[in-house]
Design a protein around this motif. Structure first.
Motif, PDB file in Angstrom:
ATOM      1  N   TYR A 160       0.847  -1.195   0.000  1.00 37.54           N
ATOM      2  CA  TYR A 160       0.000   0.000   0.000  1.00 37.54           C
ATOM      3  C   TYR A 160       0.881   1.243   0.000  1.00 37.54           C
ATOM      4  N   GLN A 207       0.932   5.252   1.067  1.00 39.75           N
ATOM      5  CA  GLN A 207       0.249   6.216   1.926  1.00 39.75           C
ATOM      6  C   GLN A 207       0.828   7.606   1.703  1.00 39.75           C
ATOM      7  N   LEU A 209      -4.406   6.104   1.886  1.00 37.04           N
ATOM      8  CA  LEU A 209      -3.872   4.754   1.711  1.00 37.04           C
ATOM      9  C   LEU A 209      -4.463   4.142   0.456  1.00 37.04           C
ATOM     10  N   LEU A 236       4.911   6.964   2.081  1.00 35.15           N
ATOM     11  CA  LEU A 236       5.206   5.842   2.964  1.00 35.15           C
ATOM     12  C   LEU A 236       4.653   4.592   2.276  1.00 35.15           C
ATOM     13  N   LEU A 292       3.758   0.775   2.631  1.00 40.22           N
ATOM     14  CA  LEU A 292       3.471  -0.211   3.662  1.00 40.22           C
ATOM     15  C   LEU A 292       3.278  -1.581   3.041  1.00 40.22           C
ATOM     16  N   PHE A 342       0.665  -5.407   9.287  1.00 39.89           N
ATOM     17  CA  PHE A 342       1.507  -4.456   8.576  1.00 39.89           C
ATOM     18  C   PHE A 342       2.901  -4.333   9.170  1.00 39.89           C
ATOM     19  N   GLY A 343       3.843  -3.947   8.308  1.00 45.73           N
ATOM     20  CA  GLY A 343       5.184  -3.594   8.740  1.00 45.73           C
ATOM     21  C   GLY A 343       5.254  -2.115   9.086  1.00 45.73           C
ATOM     22  N   ASN A 344       6.452  -1.645   9.427  1.00 47.92           N
ATOM     23  CA  ASN A 344       6.656  -0.237   9.811  1.00 47.92           C
ATOM     24  C   ASN A 344       6.747   0.688   8.606  1.00 47.92           C
ATOM     25  N   GLY A 345       6.832   0.124   7.428  1.00 48.85           N
ATOM     26  CA  GLY A 345       6.847   0.939   6.235  1.00 48.85           C
ATOM     27  C   GLY A 345       8.230   1.429   5.838  1.00 48.85           C
ATOM     28  N   THR A 346       8.337   1.819   4.593  1.00 50.76           N
ATOM     29  CA  THR A 346       9.531   2.471   4.058  1.00 50.76           C
ATOM     30  C   THR A 346       9.132   3.869   3.632  1.00 50.76           C
ATOM     31  N   ARG A 347       9.818   4.860   4.188  1.00 50.91           N
ATOM     32  CA  ARG A 347       9.549   6.259   3.816  1.00 50.91           C
ATOM     33  C   ARG A 347      10.450   6.611   2.656  1.00 50.91           C
TER      34      ARG A 347
END
Lengths: 113, 114
Positions: A35, A37, A43, A88, A90, A104-109
């Motif tokens: 996803y 965001q 999202l 972001l 996710l 979910f993971g912490n995401g990549t910014r």
């Protein structure tokens, strides 16, 4: 049990470059979803993989692609980066999204300059 | 097309008080799932509660409960005995067989005042 792991946590790229994001799902989970965001669009679903097959794809241009490996780990690639790709990203895993919730993971910014 | 609407961009509650976050959705499907996710500043989306549409009984998880009104297509989240750690962005989400993906609302930012 380890959660969903996304690497890297932060990424800065220049317009026109390409980027690859990685996601390791929870052990035993065969479905991985991605996803995007952003403050403006919220999202949005990118795609979902199950047992190495893309089962569903969101409304994103072909510059966005992904794949899933036999160990269920997944990568997402964005080519020819644009400023609007800053977001972001996710990743979420589940046993099967039809019957079990997504984790979910912490995401990549990702920041594109 | 399925849509999810959260009409409260921001909410505030006093510690130990109760707060209700609103969510409405639109769908023509009869079988689907509804979720509330919490996203603290750490960015990780955390599942708060899940409701199957075919179940009439409202889901409950400790201090979190939902009021699921299928006919009205309403799915509100009640947080009882609010704690400082409840401060976060809360997203309502829909998952149905026709779309096979989570459709999120725009979120409600919850502040908890000490």
């Amino acid at each position: 049990k380890a959660g969903v792991t996304q690497t890297p946590r932060y990424l800065i790229k220049t317009r026109g470059q390409q980027v690859t994001l990685s996601c390791s799902p929870i052990s035993g989970h065969r479905s991985v979803s991605w996803y995007q965001q952003t403050p403006g669009q919220g999202l949005q679903f990118l795609f979902e993989y199950f047992s190495e097959t893309q089962r569903n794809k969101g409304n994103f241009p072909g510059r966005f692609s992904g794949r899933q490996f036999s160990n269920s780990r997944s990568e997402m690639n964005v080519s020819t980066l644009e400023l609007g790709d800053s977001a972001l990203y996710l990743c979420a895993s589940s046993l099967d999204p039809y019957n079990s919730p997504l984790h979910f993971g912490n995401g990549t910014r990702l920041t594109v300059t | 097309a399925q849509t999810v609407t959260q009409s409260q961009p921001e909410m505030s509650v006093q510690e130990a008080e109760t707060v209700t976050l609103s969510c409405t959705y639109d769908t023509s499907e009869s079988d689907y799932y509804l979720f509330w996710y919490k996203q603290p500043p750490s960015r990780q989306m955390i599942l708060v509660i899940r409701q199957e549409a075919y179940k009439q009984q409202n889901a409950t998880e400790n201090r979190f409960s939902v009021n699921f009104q299928k006919a009205a297509k309403s799915f509100s989240l009640k947080i009882s005995d609010s704690q400082l750690g409840d401060a976060a962005m809360y997203f309502c989400a829909y998952f149905g067989g026709a779309t096979n993906k989570l459709i999120f609302g725009t979120g409600t930012l919850l502040a908890v005042q000490p």
